[in-house]
Design an enzyme around this catalytic site. Sequence first.
Site, PDB file in Angstrom:
ATOM      1  N   ALA A 238      47.999   9.143 -54.963  1.00  0.00           N
ATOM      2  CA  ALA A 238      48.693  10.386 -54.649  1.00  0.00           C
ATOM      3  C   ALA A 238      49.973  10.163 -53.863  1.00  0.00           C
ATOM      4  O   ALA A 238      50.997  10.809 -54.115  1.00  0.00           O
ATOM      5  CB  ALA A 238      47.758  11.323 -53.876  1.00  0.00           C
TER       6      ALA A 238
ATOM      7  N   GLU B 172      33.210   6.611 -53.514  1.00  0.00           N
ATOM      8  CA  GLU B 172      32.985   7.907 -52.880  1.00  0.00           C
ATOM      9  C   GLU B 172      31.916   8.700 -53.620  1.00  0.00           C
ATOM     10  O   GLU B 172      31.095   9.392 -52.996  1.00  0.00           O
ATOM     11  CB  GLU B 172      34.306   8.665 -52.808  1.00  0.00           C
ATOM     12  CG  GLU B 172      35.279   8.033 -51.815  1.00  0.00           C
ATOM     13  CD  GLU B 172      36.673   8.612 -51.832  1.00  0.00           C
ATOM     14  OE1 GLU B 172      37.470   8.263 -50.947  1.00  0.00           O
ATOM     15  OE2 GLU B 172      36.974   9.413 -52.740  1.00  0.00           O
TER      16      GLU B 172
END
Length: 471
Positions: free
Chosen positions: A341, A194
């Site tokens: 997460a 990313e």
Amino acid sequence: MKSNCIPENSTEASCIVTDSVCLPNTVLPRIVVVGGGFAGLALVEGLKNKEVQVVLIDRNNFHQFQPLFYQVATSGLEPDSIVFPFRKQFKGYGNVSFRLAEVTQIEPASNTVVTDKGKLTYDYLVLAIGTKTNFFGMEEVERNSLGMKDIRDSLNIRHMMLQNLEQAAITCDEDERDALTNFVIVGGGPAGVEMAGALAEFCKYILPKDYPEYPNTIMNIFLIEALDELLASMSDKASIKTLQYLKNLNVQVLLNEAVSGYDGNVVSTKSGRKISAKNLIWTAGVTGQIPEGINQKHIIKGNRLKTDTHLKVEGMDNVFAIGDIAGVITDETPKGHPQVAQTAIQQGRHLAKVLLNTVQSKPSKPFRYKDKGSLATVGKRKAVADLGKLHFGGYAAWLLWSVVHLLSISGFRNKFLVGFNWAISYFTYEKSNRVIIRSFKRDAYMKASLKYSSNNELEKDVNPKKSSIDA
């Protein structure tokens, strides 16, 4: 010790002090949670307004939305868009207190947590500390590169990048200009991919407008990965698509390559390659942060705490671990769960039920991780998705990634700010204000990092620019 504190969330006119850490007086079981990341917040949310006292300790007074650190680093978002104050988060949580402190040691024999602000006792302790960047013992690389595990790291990357681009416009030395405008990212996981995609789009859309002095071809982006594929935790289809997306953005991807050294000017690899660069961003690994007081025999690979299926630390009766720091080792998960997460959130929610059952002397079910899929974005309108047996990429995956991340951000204001910035960027490719608020100084950064953690000839096939630099 005389107290001058005011009780929180209580009508009582008294409070107790334990070596300077003041807490509301209570007869309820006290659960001390160390760390306000995804796991810690999910746990506190599950315990709010229950018959327990919850104390969250963190060295920051805000929660950080780590998946978007790379956008702050590349001027895509402002930092206040992805952080949210704990005290604002806990408004209306009648049994929750927050204390700004850093845990340095735990004393299990006396159920005591030692912080840099004093001590406090607990009935149950939950370690949700998370991880820090792992440089695998390469001190030179650690001294001269930047990790991306904290919002401050993102701002340091932003300031370093902008300062170096400004210096490149000033210098008349072509070799130095090459080094200033080369960016090396180490690690081909989601963070590295990313970051590489965002930098490539900065190079393509922002550089020509802001720096007309030189063409955007002057900025080279290298992504180095030690394995033979990107996004190794995702499907082969996702890996192949990601590689193609990055190549289309002119990112030079080096697979089966490992960094062996970096002196701040030249990146060296184990195969003998050398890349001239004054910008190195390290996303290649993480390691757990464990305070003193834990028996070493309970610490496993990756500096994680070995826990049972109820997330209790092995060999300890009332100490639990969740999130990246937890290693739930079973026959089904011999290496533990992925450090992402959704794992942290699920463990936090599950542990809230376990602790409430424990207080009430009720049995609890073991933790079972439910993989809801994986997403990674590679620039604007391009992403990859693994959802069970469904693997796809492109615009649909990017749209899904955007919705999932937007809904996961804390606070309506932050959701609005991020969504507004994304909408502008979608149509214009414009970034946030590219201002240098404070100068980035590497020596000062290293001193802060050490405090934070403890308390020339080049191959032309690698660097298409000049073959040497003036260090």
